[in-house]
Write an enzyme that holds these catalytic residues in place. Sequence first.
Site, PDB file in Angstrom:
ATOM      1  N   ASP A  16       0.872  -1.168   0.000  1.00 14.45           N
ATOM      2  CA  ASP A  16       0.000   0.000   0.000  1.00 14.45           C
ATOM      3  C   ASP A  16       0.914   1.225   0.000  1.00 14.45           C
ATOM      4  OD1 ASP A  16      -2.371   1.646   0.466  1.00 14.45           O
ATOM      5  OD2 ASP A  16      -1.611   1.835   2.508  1.00 14.45           O
ATOM      6  N   ASP A  32      -0.097   5.119   0.865  1.00 11.57           N
ATOM      7  CA  ASP A  32      -0.324   6.136   1.903  1.00 11.57           C
ATOM      8  C   ASP A  32      -0.349   5.509   3.285  1.00 11.57           C
ATOM      9  OD1 ASP A  32      -0.826   8.549   0.181  1.00 11.57           O
ATOM     10  OD2 ASP A  32      -2.359   7.206  -0.613  1.00 11.57           O
ATOM     11  N   ASP A  65      -1.233  -0.485   6.209  1.00  5.58           N
ATOM     12  CA  ASP A  65      -1.459   0.173   7.491  1.00  5.58           C
ATOM     13  C   ASP A  65      -2.933   0.223   7.864  1.00  5.58           C
ATOM     14  OD1 ASP A  65      -2.126   3.603   7.020  1.00  5.58           O
ATOM     15  OD2 ASP A  65      -1.931   2.162   5.396  1.00  5.58           O
TER      16      ASP A  65
END
Length: 201
Positions: free
Chosen positions: A17, A19, A173
Amino acid sequence: MLKQFFPQHDFKALLFDFDGTVADTMPAHLGAWNKALAKYDLTLSREQHMAWAGRPTHRIVEMMNELHKTSIDPQQFLQEKEVHYLSSLHEVSTIKTVMEVIHHYHGKLPMAIVTGSRRKIVGLTMDQLNLHSYFDLLVCAEDYTQGKPAPDCFLMAASKFNIAPTDCLVFEDANLGIQAAHSAGMNCLKVTEESSLAHTR
């Protein structure tokens, strides 16, 4: 390096991922959201932002319209938010623990960015942070229709690499992204708020 987490597994591709995982962009994105929302007398809390992390901006705008009974145009809002985000791009940095993994496996395993953000914004952020050379593939919001927690984006990356999903390791995250990785049949390491790596269930 990954053997401490998966001693029995030799992964063939790493999917990241973007961001909040590779780049510490979440404060800049939240600031851009709230600057763009100000004209509508709305705000987005940090908690809500994290809960929705992984979804494309236009989908979050649709959800906010449903929640607040508003009629914000998703495309216009997207453009306004991006202007605000780009004005704070100089504040963005990489996440050190994840970059250590990227540096270690660069040239050894294929690596992809798999994100709910748009290609233009990801590309400009990667330019700022000198990240392009590390990644063989970018899968961005324009490339698929079902966003996280659907597994489509991760399955697309595995398919483009011609590698079985079970041989891919995801770094995420956000809870929606972790759900997407597990739905794709992939192992996943979570990037915690303290920027450490942890097993996911």
